[in-house]
Design an enzyme around this catalytic site. Sequence first.
Site, short mmCIF file in Angstrom:
data_model
loop_
_atom_site.label_atom_id
_atom_site.label_comp_id
_atom_site.label_asym_id
_atom_site.label_seq_id
_atom_site.Cartn_x
_atom_site.Cartn_y
_atom_site.Cartn_z
NE ARG A 103 18.67 -35.32 25.34
CZ ARG A 103 17.41 -35.42 25.10
NH1 ARG A 103 16.73 -34.46 24.63
NH2 ARG A 103 16.94 -36.72 25.07
CE LYS A 138 8.42 -9.26 26.94
NZ LYS A 138 6.79 -9.28 27.32
CE LYS A 170 8.61 -1.28 25.84
NZ LYS A 170 8.91 -2.74 26.04
CD GLU A 198 5.19 0.29 25.79
OE1 GLU A 198 5.73 -0.70 25.49
OE2 GLU A 198 5.55 0.95 26.85
CG ASP A 219 2.08 -1.69 26.50
OD1 ASP A 219 2.33 -2.81 25.55
OD2 ASP A 219 2.09 -1.29 27.39
#
Length: 282
Positions: A103, A138, A170, A198, A219
């Site tokens: 597994r 991410k 950002k 960004e 963006d």
Amino acid sequence: MTRFALERFDLDRFVAATLEEDLGDHGDVTSASVIPADARFSGVMDSRDGIVVAGLPIAEAFFRALDPEMEIARLAEEGQSVPAGTDLMRLRGNARALLTAERPALNTVQHLSGIATLTRRYVDAIAGTGAILLDTRKTIPGLRVLEKYATRMGGAQNHRMRLDDAAMIKDNHVAVAGSVGEAVRRAVASGVQRIMVEVDRIDQIVPALDAGATHLLLDNMDPATLREAVALIGGRVPTEASGGVTLDTIRAKAETGVTYVSVGRITQSAPAADIGLDFATL
């Protein structure tokens, strides 16, 4: 055999921690109670889907951790695109070890091959445009190195691996600093060499460049706005289309002349590949 190695990834530690998580305090009680200690199995790992292969060396490490004498033959290469029904690995060794490692080994190959396979679909979607696919941060905590390895197997390039690779300014950073230009100036003053910024409006581009940005993330811009932005930047720094990119939209964005397109979905939303492992007694 060349040992599988990735920067900042300890294969032995990963295998040990994963097996510890799975074995608990008393080990594989099912195999220990049902399978004789000296029983031997042969097995074949195969793909039920057409996939891009990733993770076989790690799977091998799980089996060898429990049976160092296990005979293992990898039948596919990392990054290879294979059709459904392809045999990926043959194994022969202690039956208990094979069952216990099954597994964790499959989970790893299914997850990484799923990422590599989805990544290849995005790479193929922008073929011929000149744009390069980037991944993002991410990723599942603790699995970043492996997941970004899988995107490379699919044909992408890695974006930042860690927060110290580059500054990435950002909207929240801009809100605190007061403006894009001020945020960039602060990063420059601190000695950061790579400063990614960004921007989501055309009027932010010149202030960012004038202050010292070395890379611009464009963006959530539609293709027409991306073309305008690329023309204004004029090749002074690399450009990256980001935000909400899907298989349906990526080619139109890539055709605008951007250097890169970044896609969080290739790690965040990739489905596991359908890969199985069938055993027979010896």
